[in-house]
Write a protein that holds these residues in place. Structure first.
Motif, PDB file in Angstrom:
ATOM      1  N   ILE A 126      -2.092   4.953   6.385  1.00 30.78           N
ATOM      2  CA  ILE A 126      -1.978   3.888   5.621  1.00 30.78           C
ATOM      3  C   ILE A 126      -2.022   4.658   4.129  1.00 30.78           C
ATOM      4  CG2 ILE A 126      -2.798   2.180   6.833  1.00 30.78           C
ATOM      5  CD1 ILE A 126      -5.675   2.433   5.358  1.00 30.78           C
ATOM      6  N   SER A 127      -1.774   3.731   2.885  1.00 28.51           N
ATOM      7  CA  SER A 127      -1.820   4.425   1.630  1.00 28.51           C
ATOM      8  C   SER A 127      -3.239   4.504   1.098  1.00 28.51           C
ATOM      9  CB  SER A 127      -0.994   3.633   0.498  1.00 28.51           C
ATOM     10  OG  SER A 127      -1.807   2.634   0.291  1.00 28.51           O
ATOM     11  N   LYS A 167      -0.804  -4.164  10.298  1.00 31.92           N
ATOM     12  CA  LYS A 167       0.012  -3.629  11.277  1.00 31.92           C
ATOM     13  C   LYS A 167      -0.436  -2.235  11.746  1.00 31.92           C
ATOM     14  CE  LYS A 167       4.674  -1.806  11.224  1.00 31.92           C
ATOM     15  NZ  LYS A 167       5.961  -1.668  10.697  1.00 31.92           N
ATOM     16  N   ASP A 219      -0.691  -6.966   5.131  1.00 31.79           N
ATOM     17  CA  ASP A 219       0.066  -6.816   5.839  1.00 31.79           C
ATOM     18  C   ASP A 219       0.155  -5.381   6.644  1.00 31.79           C
ATOM     19  OD1 ASP A 219       0.735  -9.496   5.950  1.00 31.79           O
ATOM     20  OD2 ASP A 219       2.785  -8.998   4.654  1.00 31.79           O
ATOM     21  N   ARG A 220       0.224  -4.572   5.737  1.00 30.11           N
ATOM     22  CA  ARG A 220       0.277  -3.181   6.254  1.00 30.11           C
ATOM     23  C   ARG A 220      -0.975  -2.512   6.985  1.00 30.11           C
ATOM     24  NH1 ARG A 220       2.221  -2.608   1.107  1.00 30.11           N
ATOM     25  NH2 ARG A 220       0.119  -1.737   0.201  1.00 30.11           N
ATOM     26  N   ASP A 273      -4.414   1.237   0.102  1.00 33.48           N
ATOM     27  CA  ASP A 273      -4.781   0.346   1.084  1.00 33.48           C
ATOM     28  C   ASP A 273      -6.273   0.746   1.545  1.00 33.48           C
ATOM     29  OD1 ASP A 273      -2.411  -0.719   1.097  1.00 33.48           O
ATOM     30  OD2 ASP A 273      -1.536   0.169   2.882  1.00 33.48           O
TER      31      ASP A 273
END
Length: 167
Positions: free
Chosen positions: A38-39, A80, A76-77, A42
């Motif tokens: 993830i970023s 996921k 969402d990310r 995030d």
């Protein structure tokens, strides 16, 4: 050098040391985020949820200053990648909470042990003598975090990356 000027110099040294420590902490978190798939932003949002507990997307937007549209993308990310799940409110099915998935959080939580060991000896500012101590501590913290970051990178390179769960 006057006491006022000496203190100003000391405070500037402390600020610089803390900024370096903070920046290296951000680099450590970035390495964890990359490993997690993830970023960094995030990961920061996930940290807000971790600190405050499950919350609505609107509350997360309030805490982060991001738009609700941007927060939807973040959620969402993270969903996921398996780090959060959406949970309907029992009393109002229109309301949705964002909750962490403890098992996934635990997978990356262990990576922070390096950082936690590096940060165990922190104290806050007081007298000039204490400011000198804190300035030294902040400098040592920076070095510890840098070392922990390098250890983390080596640890991640030794093990193959885990793929995000797909539901």
């Amino acid at each position: 050098m006057s006491r006022t000027k000496a203190r100003a110099v000391l405070l500037q040294e402390l600020e610089n040391a803390m900024r370096k420590s903070s920046a290296q902490g951000a680099m450590f978190a970035k390495a964890v985020a990359e490993h997690a798939g993830i970023s960094s932003s995030d990961m920061d949002c996930m940290d807000f949820i971790n600190m405050e507990g499950r919350m609505t997307a609107g509350r997360l937007a309030e805490l982060t200053g991001l738009t609700t549209g941007a927060i939807t993308g973040v959620i969402d990310r993270m969903e996921k990648a398996g780090f959060v799940r959406r949970e309907r409110d029992e009393s109002d099915r229109r309301k949705v909470f964002i909750a962490l998935v403890p098992e996934r959080l635990a997978e990356i939580g262990g990576l922070y042990e390096l950082l936690q060991r590096a940060m165990q000896r922190q104290t806050d500012a007081y007298t000039d003598a204490e400011l000198k101590l804190i300035s030294r501590y902040a400098t040592e913290s920076y070095r510890s975090i840098l070392d922990a970051t390098n250890q983390l990178k080596a640890k991640i390179e030794e093990k193959p990356k885990k793929k995000a769960r797909r539901d």
